[in-house]
Design a protein around this motif. Sequence first.
Motif, PDB file in Angstrom:
ATOM      1  N   GLU A  61       0.897  -1.155   0.117  1.00  8.52           N
ATOM      2  CA  GLU A  61      -0.112   0.200  -0.073  1.00  8.52           C
ATOM      3  C   GLU A  61       0.977   1.229   0.091  1.00  8.52           C
ATOM      4  OE1 GLU A  61      -2.821   0.103   3.253  1.00  8.52           O
ATOM      5  OE2 GLU A  61      -3.838  -2.049   2.665  1.00  8.52           O
ATOM      6  N   ILE A  62       0.707   2.315  -0.813  1.00 12.43           N
ATOM      7  CA  ILE A  62       1.346   3.490  -1.003  1.00 12.43           C
ATOM      8  C   ILE A  62       0.490   4.659  -0.658  1.00 12.43           C
ATOM      9  CG2 ILE A  62       2.879   4.956  -2.518  1.00 12.43           C
ATOM     10  CD1 ILE A  62       3.502   2.354  -4.122  1.00 12.43           C
ATOM     11  N   THR A  63       0.674   5.483   0.170  1.00 10.37           N
ATOM     12  CA  THR A  63      -0.353   6.560   0.646  1.00 10.37           C
ATOM     13  C   THR A  63       0.317   7.794   0.028  1.00 10.37           C
ATOM     14  OG1 THR A  63      -1.252   5.590   2.387  1.00 10.37           O
ATOM     15  CG2 THR A  63      -1.496   8.235   2.340  1.00 10.37           C
ATOM     16  N   ILE A  64      -0.100   8.560  -1.108  1.00 12.72           N
ATOM     17  CA  ILE A  64       0.484   9.706  -1.726  1.00 12.72           C
ATOM     18  C   ILE A  64      -0.367  10.939  -1.378  1.00 12.72           C
ATOM     19  CG2 ILE A  64       0.867  10.454  -4.107  1.00 12.72           C
ATOM     20  CD1 ILE A  64       0.862   7.645  -5.094  1.00 12.72           C
ATOM     21  N   LYS A  65       0.331  11.876  -0.972  1.00 17.02           N
ATOM     22  CA  LYS A  65      -0.219  13.312  -0.870  1.00 17.02           C
ATOM     23  C   LYS A  65      -0.479  13.644  -2.144  1.00 17.02           C
ATOM     24  CE  LYS A  65       0.689  17.677   0.954  1.00 17.02           C
ATOM     25  NZ  LYS A  65       1.025  18.548   2.087  1.00 17.02           N
ATOM     26  N   THR A  66      -1.781  14.192  -2.232  1.00 21.22           N
ATOM     27  CA  THR A  66      -2.113  14.738  -3.494  1.00 21.22           C
ATOM     28  C   THR A  66      -1.509  16.077  -3.837  1.00 21.22           C
ATOM     29  OG1 THR A  66      -4.199  13.262  -3.557  1.00 21.22           O
ATOM     30  CG2 THR A  66      -4.301  15.230  -4.966  1.00 21.22           C
ATOM     31  N   LEU A  67      -0.875  16.315  -4.891  1.00 19.93           N
ATOM     32  CA  LEU A  67      -0.703  17.805  -5.177  1.00 19.93           C
ATOM     33  C   LEU A  67      -1.214  18.437  -6.441  1.00 19.93           C
ATOM     34  CD1 LEU A  67       3.406  17.606  -4.987  1.00 19.93           C
ATOM     35  CD2 LEU A  67       1.680  18.486  -3.269  1.00 19.93           C
ATOM     36  N   LYS A  75     -10.701  24.470  -1.940  1.00 20.15           N
ATOM     37  CA  LYS A  75      -9.679  23.591  -1.268  1.00 20.15           C
ATOM     38  C   LYS A  75      -9.999  22.181  -2.052  1.00 20.15           C
ATOM     39  CE  LYS A  75      -7.736  22.161   2.992  1.00 20.15           C
ATOM     40  NZ  LYS A  75      -6.371  22.046   2.441  1.00 20.15           N
ATOM     41  N   TYR A  76      -8.975  21.676  -2.290  1.00 23.91           N
ATOM     42  CA  TYR A  76      -8.928  20.098  -2.807  1.00 23.91           C
ATOM     43  C   TYR A  76      -9.642  19.340  -1.826  1.00 23.91           C
ATOM     44  CZ  TYR A  76      -7.891  15.826  -5.116  1.00 23.91           C
ATOM     45  OH  TYR A  76      -7.867  14.933  -5.822  1.00 23.91           O
ATOM     46  N   GLN A  77     -10.541  18.457  -2.051  1.00 24.19           N
ATOM     47  CA  GLN A  77     -11.068  17.453  -1.021  1.00 24.19           C
ATOM     48  C   GLN A  77     -10.469  16.413  -0.541  1.00 24.19           C
ATOM     49  OE1 GLN A  77     -12.393  18.110  -4.028  1.00 24.19           O
ATOM     50  NE2 GLN A  77     -14.248  19.774  -3.577  1.00 24.19           N
ATOM     51  N   ILE A  78      -9.364  15.733  -1.439  1.00 20.74           N
ATOM     52  CA  ILE A  78      -8.606  14.871  -1.019  1.00 20.74           C
ATOM     53  C   ILE A  78      -7.397  15.003  -0.911  1.00 20.74           C
ATOM     54  CG2 ILE A  78      -8.271  12.336  -1.968  1.00 20.74           C
ATOM     55  CD1 ILE A  78     -10.897  12.473  -3.596  1.00 20.74           C
ATOM     56  N   SER A  79      -6.786  15.072   0.224  1.00 22.65           N
ATOM     57  CA  SER A  79      -5.437  15.713   0.491  1.00 22.65           C
ATOM     58  C   SER A  79      -4.555  14.446   0.385  1.00 22.65           C
ATOM     59  CB  SER A  79      -5.336  15.988   1.778  1.00 22.65           C
ATOM     60  OG  SER A  79      -5.422  14.992   3.012  1.00 22.65           O
ATOM     61  N   LYS A 164      -5.949   9.062  -9.850  1.00 21.36           N
ATOM     62  CA  LYS A 164      -5.022  10.063 -10.124  1.00 21.36           C
ATOM     63  C   LYS A 164      -5.051  11.471  -9.252  1.00 21.36           C
ATOM     64  CE  LYS A 164      -6.393  12.764 -13.668  1.00 21.36           C
ATOM     65  NZ  LYS A 164      -6.758  13.345 -14.962  1.00 21.36           N
ATOM     66  N   GLY A 165      -6.099  11.399  -8.279  1.00 25.21           N
ATOM     67  CA  GLY A 165      -5.975  12.450  -7.490  1.00 25.21           C
ATOM     68  C   GLY A 165      -6.597  13.576  -7.952  1.00 25.21           C
ATOM     69  N   ALA A 166      -7.399  13.671  -9.074  1.00 23.73           N
ATOM     70  CA  ALA A 166      -8.193  14.596  -9.383  1.00 23.73           C
ATOM     71  C   ALA A 166      -9.102  15.254  -8.526  1.00 23.73           C
ATOM     72  CB  ALA A 166      -8.651  14.356 -10.699  1.00 23.73           C
ATOM     73  N   LYS A 167      -9.402  16.443  -8.530  1.00 21.98           N
ATOM     74  CA  LYS A 167     -10.590  17.054  -7.992  1.00 21.98           C
ATOM     75  C   LYS A 167     -11.929  16.934  -8.612  1.00 21.98           C
ATOM     76  CE  LYS A 167     -11.190  21.630  -8.193  1.00 21.98           C
ATOM     77  NZ  LYS A 167     -11.138  22.999  -7.965  1.00 21.98           N
TER      78      LYS A 167
END
Length: 174
Positions: A61-67, A75-79, A164-167
Amino acid sequence: MPVYKTEPSVLLYEEDVRKMFDLANDQEALAIALLWQTGARPGELQLLKKENFFITEDKLEITIKTLKLRKSVTKYQISERTLRFDRPKGLKSDVYIETITNYVKNLYPEAKVMMFGKRWLEYKIAKLSQKALDKPLSPYHFRHSVMSWLAKNGATAVEIKDFKGAKSLLSVDQ
């Protein structure tokens, strides 16, 4: 099925990635493995530390901070997002997953995973792709290829957006 807009001529295929991977040193191979498995933005890879990885005998498992590099009024909802991968054994083992796992296991707590910056990553990917594929590519080619393959293989628009960490779903054509 969602359609992810990427020109087919710039998509990476497994054999392209493998050619680059086979020419890479350990740090470059790690970068390729992370880019190919996660589709992460280059800046997101720079933030990864040992603590962002949870490794068991059969899972990674890899937890990636969304940039998000663009300025947004909201404000982006998924950090951060957590990506989960199986770790098959024996002949079915995945060289990219095992490269990541073996590298991260040997790090000290709090250690950064990528020792070099974004420009180093861009330079190395361009050099390796030129040598292996006779065309210079960027880390974003991995990102767009991964999203395209997810769409082609049945992932929903919401799954791709989250991966992809998209808003917004607007970043994934429906």
